[in-house]
Design a protein around this motif. Structure first.
Motif, PDB file in Angstrom:
ATOM      1  N   GLN A  61       2.331   1.555 -10.975  1.00  0.00           N
ATOM      2  CA  GLN A  61       1.427   2.700 -11.012  1.00  0.00           C
ATOM      3  C   GLN A  61       1.653   3.572 -12.252  1.00  0.00           C
ATOM      4  O   GLN A  61       0.892   4.489 -12.502  1.00  0.00           O
ATOM      5  CB  GLN A  61       1.621   3.551  -9.745  1.00  0.00           C
ATOM      6  CG  GLN A  61       1.435   2.792  -8.453  1.00  0.00           C
ATOM      7  CD  GLN A  61       0.117   2.056  -8.403  1.00  0.00           C
ATOM      8  OE1 GLN A  61      -0.933   2.614  -8.621  1.00  0.00           O
ATOM      9  NE2 GLN A  61       0.186   0.758  -8.142  1.00  0.00           N
ATOM     10  N   GLU A  99       1.090   3.939  -3.114  1.00  0.00           N
ATOM     11  CA  GLU A  99       0.805   5.367  -2.919  1.00  0.00           C
ATOM     12  C   GLU A  99       1.987   6.229  -3.349  1.00  0.00           C
ATOM     13  O   GLU A  99       1.799   7.286  -3.964  1.00  0.00           O
ATOM     14  CB  GLU A  99       0.427   5.634  -1.467  1.00  0.00           C
ATOM     15  CG  GLU A  99      -0.936   5.080  -1.110  1.00  0.00           C
ATOM     16  CD  GLU A  99      -1.263   5.152   0.381  1.00  0.00           C
ATOM     17  OE1 GLU A  99      -0.433   5.643   1.180  1.00  0.00           O
ATOM     18  OE2 GLU A  99      -2.363   4.704   0.751  1.00  0.00           O
ATOM     19  N   SER A 146       1.876   6.296  -7.151  1.00  0.00           N
ATOM     20  CA  SER A 146       0.786   7.152  -7.654  1.00  0.00           C
ATOM     21  C   SER A 146       1.098   8.628  -7.472  1.00  0.00           C
ATOM     22  O   SER A 146       0.905   9.432  -8.386  1.00  0.00           O
ATOM     23  CB  SER A 146      -0.523   6.817  -6.939  1.00  0.00           C
ATOM     24  OG  SER A 146      -0.948   5.531  -7.274  1.00  0.00           O
ATOM     25  N   SER A 147       1.571   8.990  -6.298  1.00  0.00           N
ATOM     26  CA  SER A 147       1.833  10.411  -6.034  1.00  0.00           C
ATOM     27  C   SER A 147       2.993  10.930  -6.880  1.00  0.00           C
ATOM     28  O   SER A 147       2.948  12.061  -7.369  1.00  0.00           O
ATOM     29  CB  SER A 147       2.092  10.655  -4.550  1.00  0.00           C
ATOM     30  OG  SER A 147       3.312  10.067  -4.137  1.00  0.00           O
ATOM     31  N   THR A 202       0.834  -1.207   0.000  1.00  0.00           N
ATOM     32  CA  THR A 202       0.000   0.000   0.000  1.00  0.00           C
ATOM     33  C   THR A 202       0.865   1.252   0.000  1.00  0.00           C
ATOM     34  O   THR A 202       0.633   2.189  -0.782  1.00  0.00           O
ATOM     35  CB  THR A 202      -0.945   0.005   1.220  1.00  0.00           C
ATOM     36  OG1 THR A 202      -1.823  -1.122   1.113  1.00  0.00           O
ATOM     37  CG2 THR A 202      -1.758   1.285   1.298  1.00  0.00           C
TER      38      THR A 202
END
Length: 161
Positions: free
Chosen positions: A160, A106, A109-110, A102
């Motif tokens: 991602q 993240e 993605s960021s 997770t």
């Protein structure tokens, strides 16, 4: 689309070889020696790859040597190294693997949203390894453990992209 992202993460997780307990111990032991050197780690990254300093609005066109001693630089360095610390602390433990995935997802993605390239991650790794080698006892086993940890992390982060 969400389904494909989840599927990609599952494939990456299934194919990536998790760190063994010994490998995780090597990474964590060497990390313990430098994890409080946030400013030096970020400084060396920008020194080695000045093009990346320009991606940080607060640091654009600033003298790196002068910037190193500012609270703003220290704060940002702490944010970056805190994220790396979280990844390292979660690594090497099957029970925390979902949390690790997770966190890495993240991060991917960021960073993708901000236009950070895969190459920038590679540049950070190279600079970080150079710094790390100069600070800790380094051998083939330590290097192999760190490489495996980074490649596993990159697999999830880059899913991602």
């Amino acid at each position: 689309m969400k389904f494909f992202a989840v599927l990609a993460l599952c494939i990456v997780a299934a194919t990536a070889a998790p760190l063994t307990a010994d490998e995780a111990a090597l990474v964590k032991a060497s990390w313990a020696n430098i994890k409080h050197n946030e400013v030096d780690i970020l400084y060396n990254f920008f020194k080695d790859h000045p093009e990346h300093q320009q991606r940080f609005p607060a640091f654009v066109n600033k003298d790196l040597a002068a910037l190193k001693d500012t609270a703003k630089f220290a704060t940002h360095a702490t944010r970056i190294i805190s994220a790396l610390n979280e990844v390292i602390e979660l690594g090497g433990n099957e029970a925390t693997a979902p949390a690790l995935r997770t966190v890495l997802s993240e991060l991917g993605s960021s960073h993708k949203r901000r236009g950070i390239s895969k190459e920038a991650f590679g540049d950070f790794k190279t600079s970080f390894f150079t710094y790390l080698k100069g600070q800790v006892t380094w051998g083939d086993n330590v290097e192999a453990a760190w490489n495996k940890a980074y490649e596993n992390a990159f697999g999830v982060i880059f899913a991602q992209y």
